[in-house]
Motif scaffolding. Structure first.
Motif, PDB file in Angstrom:
ATOM      1  N   THR A   1       0.829  -1.208   0.000  1.00  0.00           N
ATOM      2  CA  THR A   1       0.000   0.000   0.000  1.00  0.00           C
ATOM      3  C   THR A   1       0.863   1.258   0.000  1.00  0.00           C
ATOM      4  N   THR A   2       0.463   2.224  -0.830  1.00  0.00           N
ATOM      5  CA  THR A   2       1.165   3.511  -0.891  1.00  0.00           C
ATOM      6  C   THR A   2       0.176   4.637  -0.604  1.00  0.00           C
ATOM      7  N   GLU A   3       0.706   5.821  -0.418  1.00  0.00           N
ATOM      8  CA  GLU A   3      -0.149   6.988  -0.201  1.00  0.00           C
ATOM      9  C   GLU A   3      -1.016   7.245  -1.434  1.00  0.00           C
ATOM     10  N   GLU A   4      -0.464   6.927  -2.622  1.00  0.00           N
ATOM     11  CA  GLU A   4      -1.238   7.113  -3.860  1.00  0.00           C
ATOM     12  C   GLU A   4      -2.475   6.222  -3.867  1.00  0.00           C
ATOM     13  N   ASP A   5      -2.333   4.989  -3.346  1.00  0.00           N
ATOM     14  CA  ASP A   5      -3.475   4.078  -3.284  1.00  0.00           C
ATOM     15  C   ASP A   5      -4.554   4.618  -2.348  1.00  0.00           C
ATOM     16  N   ILE A   6      -4.137   5.062  -1.188  1.00  0.00           N
ATOM     17  CA  ILE A   6      -5.083   5.561  -0.188  1.00  0.00           C
ATOM     18  C   ILE A   6      -5.801   6.808  -0.705  1.00  0.00           C
ATOM     19  N   PHE A   7      -5.056   7.692  -1.356  1.00  0.00           N
ATOM     20  CA  PHE A   7      -5.643   8.919  -1.890  1.00  0.00           C
ATOM     21  C   PHE A   7      -6.665   8.595  -2.985  1.00  0.00           C
ATOM     22  N   ALA A   8      -6.262   7.735  -3.913  1.00  0.00           N
ATOM     23  CA  ALA A   8      -7.159   7.366  -5.013  1.00  0.00           C
ATOM     24  C   ALA A   8      -8.421   6.698  -4.473  1.00  0.00           C
ATOM     25  N   ALA A   9      -8.256   5.813  -3.496  1.00  0.00           N
ATOM     26  CA  ALA A   9      -9.402   5.104  -2.925  1.00  0.00           C
ATOM     27  C   ALA A   9     -10.376   6.072  -2.261  1.00  0.00           C
ATOM     28  N   SER A  10      -9.864   7.049  -1.558  1.00  0.00           N
ATOM     29  CA  SER A  10     -10.745   8.013  -0.880  1.00  0.00           C
ATOM     30  C   SER A  10     -11.557   8.816  -1.890  1.00  0.00           C
ATOM     31  N   LYS A  11     -10.934   9.212  -2.986  1.00  0.00           N
ATOM     32  CA  LYS A  11     -11.641   9.963  -4.020  1.00  0.00           C
ATOM     33  C   LYS A  11     -12.680   9.082  -4.725  1.00  0.00           C
ATOM     34  N   LEU A  12     -12.287   7.853  -5.004  1.00  0.00           N
ATOM     35  CA  LEU A  12     -13.185   6.934  -5.709  1.00  0.00           C
ATOM     36  C   LEU A  12     -14.368   6.520  -4.843  1.00  0.00           C
ATOM     37  N   ALA A  13     -14.142   6.389  -3.526  1.00  0.00           N
ATOM     38  CA  ALA A  13     -15.229   6.020  -2.610  1.00  0.00           C
ATOM     39  C   ALA A  13     -16.333   7.072  -2.639  1.00  0.00           C
ATOM     40  N   LYS A  14     -15.942   8.331  -2.730  1.00  0.00           N
ATOM     41  CA  LYS A  14     -16.937   9.416  -2.800  1.00  0.00           C
ATOM     42  C   LYS A  14     -17.728   9.327  -4.103  1.00  0.00           C
ATOM     43  N   LEU A  15     -17.028   9.076  -5.187  1.00  0.00           N
ATOM     44  CA  LEU A  15     -17.709   8.971  -6.476  1.00  0.00           C
ATOM     45  C   LEU A  15     -18.597   7.726  -6.538  1.00  0.00           C
ATOM     46  N   ALA A  16     -18.154   6.648  -5.881  1.00  0.00           N
ATOM     47  CA  ALA A  16     -18.927   5.401  -5.874  1.00  0.00           C
ATOM     48  C   ALA A  16     -20.033   5.412  -4.827  1.00  0.00           C
ATOM     49  N   LYS A  17     -19.995   6.421  -3.920  1.00  0.00           N
ATOM     50  CA  LYS A  17     -21.006   6.599  -2.875  1.00  0.00           C
ATOM     51  C   LYS A  17     -21.055   5.395  -1.936  1.00  0.00           C
ATOM     52  N   VAL A  18     -19.865   4.979  -1.463  1.00  0.00           N
ATOM     53  CA  VAL A  18     -19.790   3.886  -0.495  1.00  0.00           C
ATOM     54  C   VAL A  18     -18.825   4.259   0.621  1.00  0.00           C
ATOM     55  N   ASN A  19     -18.995   3.606   1.775  1.00  0.00           N
ATOM     56  CA  ASN A  19     -18.070   3.744   2.892  1.00  0.00           C
ATOM     57  C   ASN A  19     -17.000   2.669   2.741  1.00  0.00           C
ATOM     58  N   ILE A  20     -15.755   3.071   2.779  1.00  0.00           N
ATOM     59  CA  ILE A  20     -14.658   2.131   2.503  1.00  0.00           C
ATOM     60  C   ILE A  20     -14.676   0.938   3.448  1.00  0.00           C
ATOM     61  N   ASP A  21     -14.801   1.172   4.751  1.00  0.00           N
ATOM     62  CA  ASP A  21     -14.759   0.068   5.718  1.00  0.00           C
ATOM     63  C   ASP A  21     -15.947  -0.869   5.553  1.00  0.00           C
ATOM     64  N   GLU A  22     -17.145  -0.281   5.409  1.00  0.00           N
ATOM     65  CA  GLU A  22     -18.352  -1.114   5.290  1.00  0.00           C
ATOM     66  C   GLU A  22     -18.353  -1.898   3.980  1.00  0.00           C
ATOM     67  N   TYR A  23     -18.022  -1.203   2.898  1.00  0.00           N
ATOM     68  CA  TYR A  23     -18.016  -1.882   1.604  1.00  0.00           C
ATOM     69  C   TYR A  23     -16.892  -2.921   1.551  1.00  0.00           C
ATOM     70  N   GLY A  24     -15.724  -2.557   2.098  1.00  0.00           N
ATOM     71  CA  GLY A  24     -14.598  -3.487   2.093  1.00  0.00           C
ATOM     72  C   GLY A  24     -14.918  -4.771   2.834  1.00  0.00           C
ATOM     73  N   TYR A  25     -15.622  -4.648   3.949  1.00  0.00           N
ATOM     74  CA  TYR A  25     -15.996  -5.838   4.724  1.00  0.00           C
ATOM     75  C   TYR A  25     -16.922  -6.731   3.901  1.00  0.00           C
ATOM     76  N   LEU A  26     -17.907  -6.129   3.235  1.00  0.00           N
ATOM     77  CA  LEU A  26     -18.844  -6.910   2.416  1.00  0.00           C
ATOM     78  C   LEU A  26     -18.116  -7.622   1.278  1.00  0.00           C
ATOM     79  N   MET A  27     -17.182  -6.915   0.694  1.00  0.00           N
ATOM     80  CA  MET A  27     -16.456  -7.478  -0.436  1.00  0.00           C
ATOM     81  C   MET A  27     -15.588  -8.661  -0.002  1.00  0.00           C
TER      82      MET A  27
END
Length: 538
Positions: free
Chosen positions: A387-413
């Protein structure tokens, strides 16, 4: 021509989602691309696709050159009812010495060579005619004077005797085709005899009296500008090609056959021309052996891999136009420079996210969801050392666009991904299996994410047996069962690889199913450690 985009064999979520996201991005910029997968989707990828309601990419078996990719002659086809003359003209126009024959439904009905045509013209029945009025007219380049029948069937007769002799010794009937010049007594006799067809040579015409009688008796009449001998030969050329000894069952090639198989077939049989057919036996054209090296390669873009072992079967026959990856460099080479984008990040989709930003292309919810899922999968929700800072940054931006919570969605996945119900030993090992070469040695690593190790442990002997079977091609063949929430992995390996596992991970006590804490990344932890040991044994 479409460009295929695909990841590695035994596709994981990053491989699948990167193909789809990059295809969307490129198509938005005017390209024509299609995402593909090289294997069945795992539970995690299926969950992602269902969650964001997108269509699963189609399966791609290989990128080998097929007959359909060769530049064969699609115009070198004739109808089984065409005249010999017309078929010859087609062969001459298309520069071929053989041609496939089709019926009215385009189904392959025969195959004729120039040799067979020549044989017919030399030793064939020169008196028999079975054709159409139009075929004779075309072969003569003649003029239609009277026409009453479409089909002309009978025997050719040339009026070479004197008129008196001809009338006394030759009996004419309704199955005779008379070739004659300005010999009006013979013409009168032929019309009275109701011959099938009169061909007037030397551009002669019927006198008005004979014309009216011929019309009354419904006699077909054609005017030829040639002499009697040339006219007789040309009438014979008007025969249907099917009268020649045509091969009803020639050796064919299917348009989906591989080019390499065709070359082997041609080398074995020694023929120079082969009809090309489809699965319905419809003829698509003619393939010359000399055309085997004239073809269009399938254009492809690779994501999430850059090695031959992990790519599509026949990748060496494709044209790689671009590679987007986050792994170490493999052994894929290209003949020309290409776009190669590689970054030391945890996920290919992190790179693709940056490409969206650079090109200022808006990311719709479903594409954002796909890329987010890939990043969470590859970084184990940011627990992986990759994991890099670029991954975390991209994920945070994409989570907003995808309209999901990272922890909740990640657990389901990961919950969906961890289920191994219904999977047998072979399926589970091959689900995410990758091979690596070290000198003359080969390493095989499979990784599965699950919280159900107990279920695997109950059948551990079966897993060892399967890994032992695979190890005939590998010095070390192992399966890592990674528990994301425990943040570690269990490892099962082929029977002779215990010392390699022990040395690679500094284990004092090595046994099948041993648990190694903080070991979650194949790329940054498992692979480097094993490669280091194998390199010592080269």
């Amino acid at each position: 021509m479409q460009t295929f985009i695909f990841g590695h064999r035994n596709p994981d979520t990053d491989s699948v989602c990167a193909s789809m996201a990059l295809s969307y991005l490129m198509n938005e910029t005017g390209k024509n691309t299609v995402p593909k997968v090289l294997g069945h989707l795992n539970n995690e990828s299926k969950f992602v696709i269902d969650y964001f309601k997108v269509k699963e990419p189609d399966y791609l078996n290989d990128t080998k050159v097929r007959i359909k990719d060769l530049k064969y002659n699609k115009k070198a086809i004739a109808n089984i009812n065409d005249s010999i003359y017309d078929v010859y003209l087609t062969m001459q126009k298309e520069s071929v010495t053989a041609i496939p024959l089709v019926d009215d439904n385009k189904k392959l009905a025969g195959f004729v060579t120039l040799k067979e045509i020549a044989k017919f013209l030399i030793s064939g029945d020169k008196e028999k005619v079975d054709t159409t009025y139009d075929h004779i007219l075309n072969s003569l380049k003649g003029q239609a004077l009277l026409r009453f029948d479409d089909t002309i069937k009978g025997n050719i007769m040339v009026a070479s005797f004197q008129s008196k002799t001809f009338q006394e010794e030759v009996t004419l009937g309704d199955k005779d085709i008379l070739i004659v010049g300005d010999r009006y007594k013979i013409l009168d006799y032929a019309i009275d005899s109701h011959v099938k067809l009169i061909v007037l040579t030397g551009s002669h015409i019927l006198p008005n009296k004979l014309l009216k009688k011929a019309e009354k008796n419904k006699i077909n009449v054609i005017i030829s500008e040639d002499n009697s001998l040339e006219t007789a030969n040309r009438v014979m050329l008007g025969n249907r090609i099917r009268l020649i000894n045509t091969n009803a069952k020639p050796v064919t090639v299917n348009n989906k056959d591989y080019r390499t198989d065709f070359i082997a077939l041609a080398n074995k049989l020694g023929h120079t021309h082969y009809p090309v057919v489809n699965s319905k036996n419809e003829c698509l054209g003619l393939l010359k052996v000399t055309s085997a090296d004239n073809y269009n390669k399938q254009k492809v873009i690779l994501v999430d891999h850059n090695s031959l072992e992990q790519s599509a079967i026949g990748i060496e026959e494709a044209e790689i136009t671009e590679i987007i990856d986050h792994h170490n460099l493999g052994a894929i080479g290209t003949n020309v420079p290409i776009n190669f984008r590689s970054m030391p990040v945890g996920c290919t989709c992190t790179i693709i996210y940056n490409m969206f930003v650079e090109k200022k292309i808006s990311i719709p919810r479903h594409i954002a969801g796909l890329m987010l899922s890939a990043i969470l999968s590859d970084t184990l929700i940011f627990k992986s050392p990759t994991t890099t800072e670029e991954d975390i940054f991209a994920a945070s931006k994409l989570a907003k666009l995808a309209k999901v919570n990272i922890d909740e969605y990640g657990y389901l996945m990961f919950k969906a991904a961890s289920s191994i119900k219904g999977m047998n030993v072979n399926d589970l090992i091959n689900q995410d299996f990758k091979s690596y070469s070290v000198g003359n040695n080969t390493l095989g690593i499979s990784q599965v994410m699950t919280m159900d190790f107990n279920e695997i442990e109950e059948h551990i002997d079966d897993y060892i047996m399967k890994l032992d079977e695979l190890s005939s091609n590998y010095l070390c063949c192992c399966l890592f069962i990674t528990d994301v929430y425990k943040n570690g992995s269990y490892v099962i390996y082929n029977s002779k690889a215990g010392d390699i596992i022990g040395e690679a991970f500094d284990l004092k006590d090595v046994y099948e199913g041993v648990y190694i804490a903080d070991l979650v990344s194949r790329k940054k932890q498992m692979l480097p450690a094993l490669l280091e040991v194998l390199q010592k044994r080269v």
